[in-house]
Design a protein around this motif. Structure first.
Motif, PDB file in Angstrom:
ATOM      1  N   PRO A 495       0.816  -1.228   0.000  1.00 31.64           N
ATOM      2  CA  PRO A 495       0.000   0.000   0.000  1.00 31.64           C
ATOM      3  C   PRO A 495       0.846   1.274   0.000  1.00 31.64           C
ATOM      4  CG  PRO A 495      -0.753  -1.530   1.695  1.00 31.64           C
ATOM      5  CD  PRO A 495       0.505  -2.096   1.141  1.00 31.64           C
ATOM      6  N   MET A 496       2.073   1.186   0.473  1.00 33.19           N
ATOM      7  CA  MET A 496       2.898   2.394   0.481  1.00 33.19           C
ATOM      8  C   MET A 496       3.198   2.882  -0.936  1.00 33.19           C
ATOM      9  SD  MET A 496       5.671   2.176   3.502  1.00 33.19           S
ATOM     10  CE  MET A 496       5.242   1.667   5.158  1.00 33.19           C
ATOM     11  N   HIS A 497       3.298   1.938  -1.882  1.00 33.70           N
ATOM     12  CA  HIS A 497       3.487   2.366  -3.267  1.00 33.70           C
ATOM     13  C   HIS A 497       2.312   3.245  -3.696  1.00 33.70           C
ATOM     14  CE1 HIS A 497       5.987  -1.366  -3.322  1.00 33.70           C
ATOM     15  NE2 HIS A 497       6.739  -0.638  -4.112  1.00 33.70           N
ATOM     16  N   TYR A 498       1.148   2.781  -3.300  1.00 34.72           N
ATOM     17  CA  TYR A 498      -0.072   3.460  -3.715  1.00 34.72           C
ATOM     18  C   TYR A 498      -0.173   4.848  -3.099  1.00 34.72           C
ATOM     19  CZ  TYR A 498      -5.067   4.376  -3.971  1.00 34.72           C
ATOM     20  OH  TYR A 498      -6.278   4.960  -4.177  1.00 34.72           O
ATOM     21  N   ILE A 499      -0.002   4.951  -1.790  1.00 32.94           N
ATOM     22  CA  ILE A 499      -0.116   6.289  -1.200  1.00 32.94           C
ATOM     23  C   ILE A 499       1.032   7.177  -1.666  1.00 32.94           C
ATOM     24  CG2 ILE A 499      -1.465   5.542   0.811  1.00 32.94           C
ATOM     25  CD1 ILE A 499       0.947   5.741   2.535  1.00 32.94           C
ATOM     26  N   GLY A 500       2.174   6.549  -1.977  1.00 36.20           N
ATOM     27  CA  GLY A 500       3.295   7.337  -2.496  1.00 36.20           C
ATOM     28  C   GLY A 500       2.955   7.943  -3.850  1.00 36.20           C
ATOM     29  N   MET A 501       2.363   7.123  -4.702  1.00 32.67           N
ATOM     30  CA  MET A 501       1.992   7.645  -6.027  1.00 32.67           C
ATOM     31  C   MET A 501       0.934   8.735  -5.896  1.00 32.67           C
ATOM     32  SD  MET A 501       2.071   4.703  -8.883  1.00 32.67           S
ATOM     33  CE  MET A 501       1.570   3.294  -7.955  1.00 32.67           C
ATOM     34  N   ALA A 502       0.129   8.623  -4.831  1.00 28.95           N
ATOM     35  CA  ALA A 502      -0.878   9.662  -4.614  1.00 28.95           C
ATOM     36  C   ALA A 502      -0.244  10.918  -4.016  1.00 28.95           C
ATOM     37  CB  ALA A 502      -1.972   9.134  -3.689  1.00 28.95           C
TER      38      ALA A 502
END
Ligand code: HEM
Ligand SMILES: [Cu+2]
Length: 616
Positions: A495-502
């Motif tokens: 999930p950190m990839h996801y919030i990072g991309m956000a």
């Protein structure tokens, strides 16, 4: 010295008796080392004991470093929760407000993040991983009685130990440990007045790491010298197990890059205490310009990452070596593409020195220079992919034993693929400009270096535990540990990839004053819970480790896995000097599995009549 000097006579006699000159005769030194508890276990010069010292100190730091991450994850996942219960451990870093609610001090939040990074990168993944396995395996696998200098080897551990004592001490001073991030960028690190942790905490941090560099250099010189000079008869470079290649190249990387870091730190200390200005310029405090001019914080970044990037390979290469070895043993197949593996290690090592500025795309370096670093960064993907291909090919059609070490090897390959792929994104400066300093970067490096390196280390510990302690670790607990770690790692860092991309930035204390990041509250809670579960999974490992040391199933055969390499030719309880008699001579490479209808042929078994030496 004349030819009939008493020493030479004795030496000649020994060479005659044993048929070789073994560089290290237990007869000469053995009793000197084995006299009492202190010289056997504390100030030991036996590489096997030093390996255990590195490992156990590493485990201690891993527990501390991981516990810190749980505390700051609690802050991120549950910023409004009452943390008063942590007061007995964290003392005045937990502030109790009028309503009786305990809060983690923001200052201390940063200190925890900093300590977590520093401790895991240097004390666990560098010293704990490389120190343990280089020490354990180099002499055993190349057929040597000990390191070239057992004394300097011992010093290497004790410098590490001193370094860790200094760091530990900084946790207890009233202004707290350093809080400017594990990369210690100036001005936070260069100005003692910059923040609370920039005071005494930062001085202790720097002193600790300088001691650490000494430890790395002492260890590294020994590893290199030992591998180049003390190989037993027949152990040519191309017959060395891949572990040894990996340790050799790792040590060379350390020797070339850690001194650069040390000199960078000295300049930092000068800036802090002598009023120099290597890294400071145009600094204003309360509207007042500092009188120090002429330096540049970017200089620090160049110096730091000139170590920093090779450092990530100093961490991952030993894990790659361990995985190559363990994977092949438990797949009962020769490692696929042995030479390609070696050349990839060398290529990665070389390239790792010319890509450091991919950590600095956002620091205002000239875009034309950036392009150079983009190209070379992306070229690293080629030897990395070769290695992944070869591991998978080794598994393909193998007679795989799905034991705990093998599971961790497969987990390693999985993590390395996932983290390598995100590296390709970040390596492109145009994308990195968006992703820099977000959770995407955090996810990338935790997967590829944090988790992957830990998995390599676990594979090594489970695999060589019998060699270290004469007993096996518990397999059932090991497998549970593996699955919690594997699923846990993806649950935490996926999930950190996801919030990072956000766009969620790293190194923030809480996010609720940003409308844009409110949507991720639930994800942040999820990550925190996943981290807590994964943490308790690791406790399982620690319990298994110490329990098995005394209660584990006893090792009864010398070569329980049917391995080819020389470490399994020493007695179960080998003393200092490893082989009580003659060191075996090597006749073949380390990967003769499934050849001539034999399951395995150990390295010292002579070639049969008409047998071609294995091609590799
Ligand atoms: C295909 C291979 C790889 C590429 C192209 C790559 C690329 C990058 C880039 C460009 C960054 C900088 C991101 C930023 O700060 O904006 C980065 C960060 C990082 N990478 Fe990789 N990487 C690769 C593999 C690895 C490996 C194998 C490791 C460790 C073993 C690693 C460890 C790290 C670390 C520790 C950081 C962050 C450091 C920090 O800022 O705190 N990377 N990577
Ligand atoms: Cu890098």
């Amino acid at each position: 010295m004349s030819a009939n000097h008493p020493n030479n006579v004795e030496k000649d006699k020994l060479i005659q008796e044993l048929g070789y000159d073994d560089h290290f005769h237990e007869h000469h030194h053995g009793d000197k080392y084995q006299t009492n508890f202190l010289t056997t276990y504390i100030f030991s010069q036996d590489h096997k004991i030093i390996a255990r010292q590195f490992l156990i100190t590493g485990i201690f730091w891993a527990i501390i470093g991981a516990a810190m991450s749980i505390i700051f994850r609690l802050q991120l996942g549950f910023p409004d929760a009452d943390m008063a219960w942590l007061r007995p451990i964290l003392g005045h870093w937990i502030t109790i407000n009028d309503a009786g609610i305990g809060r983690l001090d923001p200052e201390f939040y940063y200190a925890l993040v900093t300590m977590h990074g520093t401790i895991i990168v240097f004390f666990v993944l560098t010293a704990g991983l490389s120190g343990t396995f280089s020490n354990l395996l180099i002499p055993l696998q190349i057929g040597a009685r000990d390191m070239a200098s057992p004394f300097l080897n011992m010093l290497s551990y004790w410098f590490f130990f001193m370094s860790s004592v200094v760091m530990f001490y900084s946790l207890f001073i009233s202004t707290g440990p350093f809080s400017g991030g594990w990369t210690a960028y100036p001005p936070l690190s260069a100005l003692p007045q910059a923040s609370i942790g920039s005071g005494a905490g930062m001085t202790l941090w720097t002193v600790s790491l300088v001691l650490f560099v000494v430890s790395v250099l002492l260890g590294g010189m020994n590893y290199i010298t030992t591998i180049l000079n003390l190989r037993t008869k027949g152990m040519s470079m191309w017959r060395m197990p891949l572990t040894i290649w990996a340790f050799l190249v790792t040590a060379i990387l350390g020797l070339l890059s850690f001194p650069v870091l040390a000199s960078g730190f000295f300049l930092l200390l000068f800036d802090r205490s002598l009023g120099t200005s290597f890294y400071l310029s145009d600094i204003f405090i309360n509207g007042q310009a500092l009188d120090r001019i002429g330096g540049s914080p970017i200089l620090y970044q160049h110096i730091f990452w000139f170590l920093g990037h090779p450092e990530v390979y100093i961490i991952i290469l030993p894990a790659m070596g361990i995985v190559s070895e363990v994977l092949s043993v438990h797949a009962r197949k020769p490692i696929f593409g042995y030479r390609a593996m070696v050349y990839s290690i060398l290529a990665i090592a070389f390239l790792s020195f010319i890509v450091w500025a991919h950590h600095m795309f956002m620091s205002g370096v000239n875009p034309f220079i950036s392009n150079f670093f983009v190209v070379f960064t992306l070229i690293i993907a080629v030897p990395s992919a070769v290695k992944v291909f070869n591991w998978i090919s080794t598994l393909y059609g193998g007679n795989i034993r799905l034991n705990t070490p093998m599971l961790f090897c497969i987990g390693f390959v999985s993590m390395f693929i996932s983290g390598g792929l995100t590296g390709i994104f970040l390596g492109n400066s145009a994308i990195d400009i968006q992703q820099h300093d977000t959770y995407f970067v955090v996810a990338h490096f935790h997967i590829v270096m944090g988790v992957a390196a830990f998995f390599g280390m676990f594979a090594g510990v489970y695999n060589w535990f019998p060699k270290m302690f004469g007993r096996f670790m518990n397999e059932t607990l090991g497998k549970i540990h593996f699955w919690i770690s594997m699923i846990g790692a993806y649950a935490v860092f996926g999930p950190m990839h996801y919030i990072g991309m956000a766009g969620v930035p790293r190194r923030y204390y809480r996010f609720d004053s940003f409308d844009a990041f409110k949507d991720f509250d639930d994800l942040n809670k999820f990550i925190t819970i996943a981290a807590i579960v994964t943490f308790f999974g690791q406790i399982l490992f620690v319990v298994n480790f110490f329990w098995s040391m005394y209660r584990g199933r006893k090792m009864t055969e010398q070569n329980p896995y049917g391995s080819n390499s020389l470490e399994w030719t020493t007695p179960i309880d080998a003393g200092h000097g490893n082989w009580p008699e003659k060191i075996p001579t090597v006749q073949r490479w380390a990967y003769d599995y499934g050849k001539d209808d034999k399951e395995f042929i150990q390295q010292h078994v002579p070639l049969q009549e008409g047998e071609e030496p294995s091609s590799h």
